[in-house]
Scaffold this motif. Structure first.
Motif, PDB file in Angstrom:
ATOM      1  N   ARG A 266     -11.511  -2.345   4.388  1.00 10.01           N
ATOM      2  CA  ARG A 266     -12.114  -1.374   4.837  1.00 10.01           C
ATOM      3  C   ARG A 266     -13.555  -1.560   5.080  1.00 10.01           C
ATOM      4  O   ARG A 266     -14.117  -1.187   6.073  1.00 10.01           O
ATOM      5  CB  ARG A 266     -11.607   0.084   4.050  1.00 10.01           C
TER       6      ARG A 266
ATOM      7  N   ALA B 230      -7.481  -3.194  -0.358  1.00 13.10           N
ATOM      8  CA  ALA B 230      -7.685  -2.291   0.918  1.00 13.10           C
ATOM      9  C   ALA B 230      -9.324  -1.895   0.843  1.00 13.10           C
ATOM     10  O   ALA B 230      -9.725  -1.840   2.044  1.00 13.10           O
ATOM     11  CB  ALA B 230      -6.770  -1.128   0.652  1.00 13.10           C
ATOM     12  N   GLN B 231      -9.775  -1.748  -0.243  1.00 14.30           N
ATOM     13  CA  GLN B 231     -11.211  -1.435  -0.143  1.00 14.30           C
ATOM     14  C   GLN B 231     -12.171  -2.381   0.235  1.00 14.30           C
ATOM     15  O   GLN B 231     -12.948  -1.992   1.312  1.00 14.30           O
ATOM     16  CB  GLN B 231     -11.571  -1.187  -1.579  1.00 14.30           C
TER      17      GLN B 231
ATOM     18  N   VAL C 121      -3.476  -3.677  -4.963  1.00 17.90           N
ATOM     19  CA  VAL C 121      -3.614  -3.693  -3.717  1.00 17.90           C
ATOM     20  C   VAL C 121      -4.849  -2.724  -2.889  1.00 17.90           C
ATOM     21  O   VAL C 121      -5.254  -2.959  -2.035  1.00 17.90           O
ATOM     22  CB  VAL C 121      -2.392  -3.332  -3.004  1.00 17.90           C
ATOM     23  N   LEU C 122      -4.987  -1.741  -4.036  1.00 19.52           N
ATOM     24  CA  LEU C 122      -6.153  -0.607  -3.570  1.00 19.52           C
ATOM     25  C   LEU C 122      -7.417  -1.611  -3.484  1.00 19.52           C
ATOM     26  O   LEU C 122      -8.276  -1.427  -2.590  1.00 19.52           O
ATOM     27  CB  LEU C 122      -5.990   0.338  -4.658  1.00 19.52           C
ATOM     28  N   ARG C 123      -7.818  -2.596  -4.425  1.00 17.89           N
ATOM     29  CA  ARG C 123      -8.977  -3.260  -4.259  1.00 17.89           C
ATOM     30  C   ARG C 123      -8.883  -3.926  -2.836  1.00 17.89           C
ATOM     31  O   ARG C 123     -10.194  -4.301  -2.252  1.00 17.89           O
ATOM     32  CB  ARG C 123      -9.076  -4.190  -5.542  1.00 17.89           C
TER      33      ARG C 123
ATOM     34  N   THR D 234     -10.003  -1.294  -9.225  1.00 17.35           N
ATOM     35  CA  THR D 234     -10.578  -0.639  -8.168  1.00 17.35           C
ATOM     36  C   THR D 234     -11.841  -0.061  -8.355  1.00 17.35           C
ATOM     37  O   THR D 234     -12.775   0.630  -7.344  1.00 17.35           O
ATOM     38  CB  THR D 234      -9.529   0.094  -7.671  1.00 17.35           C
TER      39      THR D 234
ATOM     40  N   LEU E  48       0.946  -1.184  -0.078  1.00 18.89           N
ATOM     41  CA  LEU E  48       0.168   0.071  -0.040  1.00 18.89           C
ATOM     42  C   LEU E  48       0.698   1.340   0.173  1.00 18.89           C
ATOM     43  O   LEU E  48       0.485   2.298  -0.938  1.00 18.89           O
ATOM     44  CB  LEU E  48      -0.838  -0.032   1.299  1.00 18.89           C
TER      45      LEU E  48
END
Lengths: 297, 362
Positions: free
Chosen positions: B108, B104-105, B100-102, A289, A56
C-alpha cells in the motif's frame, strides 16, 4: 519419494532422545501413515497454495486479537495476542510473567472468547488469583450471565480455563498431540466452545535443560515443539502465549534464555522488568507489522 | 549413437547460432532484474540463486518482502509508472513467521507513493491531502491485482517442503493465468536443520539425513528452474550449536585476555563472533547451487537526519559473492528503507528509498 520422506520424518522423531528413553511421538507417526497412503498422488499434498488476497481475507475474518486485559501490554501488542501467532513474554524472575498469563486467561474467560488451555510447568497456576481477577473486572460488561447469581457466573467462567501440569518435554508432546487430535476430530470441549488461547507458563523450564551440550536431539526437539505450536496456532486459530526466563549474557547483562535458535521462533517478543512495585515493560523486536525498534511504556 | 552421427559429421561442425544471437536471445528471455536496494548492486537474472544470510532481526524477511512487492507491481498502470515486473511470486514459508499484514502495508505504501508522485508530476495541486473515492477504488483494484500475484505456501517439515517444490509448478498454473512464477522465495532454508540432523536413518529405505534431504531440495529446485526460469531468493539464519562458540563461550574464553586497550579487542571480538556465526552449515551441494551471497548485520546507531532523531538499528549489507568491497548501510523505519549515501564522509546522509526512479541517484 514423498512416502519415504514422510517415513523418514516420522522415524526421525521416534528415535532415542538424549536421555536414552524411547518414546512414541504419535503425531508424526500419524503423519507418516497418511503420507504412506498418498504415495502416488502428488496433488494430495496436505498444504495448498494461497494467494495474497485469500491470506488477507483469512487474517481479517478469522484471526482476531485477544486482549490480555492489561492496558500497557495491549498497547504494545497492538491490541492483544493475535490468533495464529506465537507470543513470548520474557523477563527476570518475579517480574510479572505469570501475572500476564493469568490475566490473559481470565480476560478470555470473562469475555467468553472460548476455552483457555493453561499448561503449567512450575505449579504457578493459582485459581484463587484467577477468581480475584475475574471479580475485579467490570461485571456490567458481562451480558451473558445476566440473570445468574454471581457465584454461578464465576463457575462458568472458571470452567472455561483448563489447566494441565506438565513437568517434562515428553509430557508436553503428549498434551499437544492430544490437543491436536481433539481439534482435528472437532470434539466439543467444555460446553461447546472451541479453544482460543493456549498458554504455556515457562516453556523455557522444559526446554532449557535439553538444549545445552553436544547432543543435537535437544535442539531438534525444541524446533519440533516450535513447529507444532505454530501449526496449531495457524490451523485452528489459536493464540499461543509462552513465557521464558532470563540468563546472564556476560558482563552483568541479561538476555532471554533458550539461545539464538529460539529467537527466530516467536512472532512477538516482550521483555518485562519490574522495579519495586512499579511495572516497567519494554517490547523488543520481532514483531512484523508494528514498529521495528524497541518501545518502552 | 556413433552410427547415427557418423553419417554426417559435417552436421556437427554446423553453427547453431552466433554469439550475438545467443546473447540477444538470453537477454530477451532472461532479462536482468533490478531489485530494490541493497540488492541492486549485483546484476541478477532469472536462474540465479541469491542467499541472504544474517543473524536474527537483521532484516532478511523485510528484504524478501520488498523484492516481492517489486515483482508483483506492474510496470505501468493507468498511466502511473511503478517500475515493477508484474509477475507472480512464489513464497515458501518454512519458518511459518510470515505476516500478510506487513506485506499489505509495504504494498500500500508503494502504491500510495506512486500515485502521489504521479499527481505531483501532473501538477494537481488540489489533490494534495485528500483522495477522492475514484482514486481509492483505483488503488484498491491495483492492490487486489497485485496481491493475486503473490502465492504463498507453508511447510512444517522437510518432506512437506519437498512435496511443495514438486507440485508448485502445476498448482501455480491453476492460480496464476499469466506467464508464470518469476521469483521463488524461501524463507529460512535452515529452518529444519536441527530436525533433519537429529533424525537418524533408522529404517533402510525410509531414512532421511540432512545430506539426502538437501540433495532432493536442490534437485527439485533445479527441475523447477528448468521448466520456469525464475530468480530464487533464500534467507538463511545462522545456526549456533555444537562446534561453534556462542557469545557466552567467547566471553568466557577471552575474558582472561582483556587488555587495557579494551576497545581494540572489543572490535576484533565482535568481528570474530560474526565470522563464527556466519559459519556455513548447509551441505556442499547447496553451497554450489547458490550463485550469489549477501550478508546482513545489524547494530545500534544514531540516525541524525531523521525528523524525530530516534536511535534506530542500522543494518549493513555486504555482498560476499560476487565480492564487492563496499558495504551498504540502511535502516528500516515505517516499513521503508532508508539508505545511507556518501559512506566515506564523516556524517552519513540518509536518503529514503522511494521508487525505482531515484535509484539512479544513489
Amino acid at each position: 519419494m514423498a512416502a519415504a520422506g514422510g517415513g523418514g520424518g516420522g522415524g526421525g522423531r521416534a528415535t532415542t532422545s538424549g536421555c536414552g528413553l524411547k518414546r512414541r511421538y504419535a503425531p508424526h507417526d500419524q503423519e507418516e501413515e497418511t503420507m504412506n497412503q498418498d504415495q502416488s498422488s502428488k496433488e494430495d499434498w496436505c498444504g495448498r497454495l494461497w494467494n495474497g488476497m485469500d491470506l488477507l481475507k483469512d487474517v481479517t475474518e478469522n484471526k482476531h486479537v485477544l486482549p490480555t486485559g492489561l492496558e500497557g501490554i495491549d498497547t504494545l501488542l497492538g491490541g492483544g495476542l493475535c490468533q495464529g501467532q506465537l507470543t513470548e513474554v520474557t523477563g527476570p524472575s518475579s517480574s510479572g510473567k505469570t501475572q500476564v498469563c493469568l490475566h490473559s486467561a481470565s480476560h478470555a474467560a470473562v469475555k467468553h472468547m472460548g476455552v483457555v488451555m493453561y499448561l503449567d510447568t512450575s505449579n504457578s497456576f493459582s485459581p484463587s488469583r484467577i477468581a480475584t481477577i475475574i471479580d475485579g473486572t467490570n461485571d456490567l460488561s458481562d451480558q451473558r450471565g445476566f440473570d445468574l447469581p454471581h457465584k454461578e457466573r464465576l463457575k462458568t467462567m472458571m470452567r472455561s480455563i483448563v489447566c494441565k501440569s506438565v513437568f517434562d518435554i515428553f509430557g508436553m508432546f503428549e498434551v499437544l498431540h492430544q490437543l491436536e487430535v481433539s481439534l482435528l476430530n472437532d470434539k466439543v470441549k467444555s460446553g461447546g466452545r472451541k479453544i482460543c488461547l493456549l498458554i504455556i507458563d515457562s516453556i523455557s523450564s522444559l526446554l532449557a535443560p535439553i538444549i545445552g551440550g553436544k547432543y543435537p536431539q535437544g535442539r531438534s526437539m525444541m524446533i519440533s515443539v516450535a513447529m507444532i505450536l505454530k501449526k496449531l496456532a495457524y490451523k485452528h486459530n489459536l493464540s499461543v502465549l509462552v513465557t521464558n526466563h532470563m540468563v546472564s549474557a556476560g558482563n552483568g547483562a541479561v538476555k532471554p534464555a533458550l539461545g539464538e535458535s529460539w529467537k527466530a521462533v516467536p512472532h512477538v517478543r516482550l521483555v518485562i522488568s519490574r522495579e519495586h512495585g512499579s511495572n516497567i515493560c519494554t517490547a523488543t523486536v520481532l514483531k512484523h507489522t508494528l514498529l521495528v525498534f524497541p518501545l518502552a511504556i | 549413437m556413433a552410427g547415427e552421427a557418423g553419417r554426417d559429421p559435417r552436421a556437427w561442425l554446423a553453427v547453431d547460432e552466433t554469439a550475438a544471437a545467443f546473447l540477444s536471445r538470453s537477454l530477451s528471455s532472461r532479462p536482468p532484474i533490478t531489485l530494490p536496494p541493497p540488492l541492486h548492486r549485483a546484476p541478477l537474472r532469472p536462474g540465479n540463486v541469491v542467499e541472504i544470510a544474517g543473524p536474527s532481526n537483521s532484516g532478511k524477511s523485510h528484504l524478501l518482502l520488498t523484492a516481492a512487492v517489486q515483482c508483483i507491481l506492474p510496470k505501468e498502470w493507468e498511466g502511473i509508472y511503478f517500475g515493477g515486473l508484474g509477475r507472480a511470486v512464489m513464497y515458501l514459508d518454512l519458518d511459518c513467521r510470515f505476516d500478510v499484514l506487513r506485506l499489505a502495508q509495504i504494498l500500500r505504501n508503494r502504491i500510495a507513493e506512486g500515485c502521489r508522485s504521479a499527481h505531483l508530476r501532473n501538477g494537481d495541486p488540489e489533490n494534495d491531502g485528500t483522495k477522492d473515492e475514484f482514486q481509492c477504488s483505483l488503488e484498491n483494484t491495483l492492490f487486489s491485482d497485485c496481491m493475486q500475484r503473490f502465492l504463498y505456501a507453508r511447510c512444517c517439515n522437510s518432506p512437506e517442503f519437498i512435496a511443495a517444490l514438486k507440485t508448485v509448478q502445476s498448482q501455480s498454473r491453476r492460480e496464476v493465468s499469466s506467464a508464470g512464477i518469476y521469483f521463488v522465495m524461501i524463507d529460512s532454508i535452515g529452518a529444519f536443520y536441527w530436525i533433519d540432523r537429529g533424525s537418524q536413518p533408522a529404517r533402510e529405505n525410509k531414512g532421511r539425513t540432512l545430506q539426502s534431504i538437501t540433495e532432493s531440495v536442490v534437485h527439485e529446485l533445479r527441475k523447477l528452474l528448468q521448466l520456469q526460469p525464475a530468480l530464487v531468493l533464500v534467507t538463511k539464519a545462522p545456526i549456533y550449536g555444537e562446534g561453534t562458540t556462542t557469545a557466552n563461550d567467547f566471553n568466557r574464553i577471552s575474558s582472561k585476555y582483556i587488555l587495557a586497550d579494551s576497545t581494540g579487542l572489543g572490535y576484533s571480538r565482535q568481528e570474530e563472533e560474526r565470522t563464527l556465526s556466519n559459519r556455513e552449515y548447509m551441505p556442499s551441494i547447496w553451497q554450489s547451487f547458490v550463485t550469489h551471497r549477501i550478508n546482513l548485520q545489524v547494530e545500534e546507531a544514531e540516525v541524525p537526519s531523521v525528523p524525530e532523531s530516534k536511535v534506530l538499528p542500522v543494518h549493513t549489507s555486504e555482498w560476499v559473492q560476487p565480492y564487492l568491497k563496499t558495504k551498504e548501510k540502511f535502516s528500516i523505519m515505517d516499513v521503508r528503507l532508508w539508505m545511507v549515501l556518501a559512506l566515506s564522509s564523516e556524517l552519513p546522509i540518509w536518503h529514503p528509498v522511494m521508487s525505482m526512479s531515484n535509484l539512479t541517484e544513489l
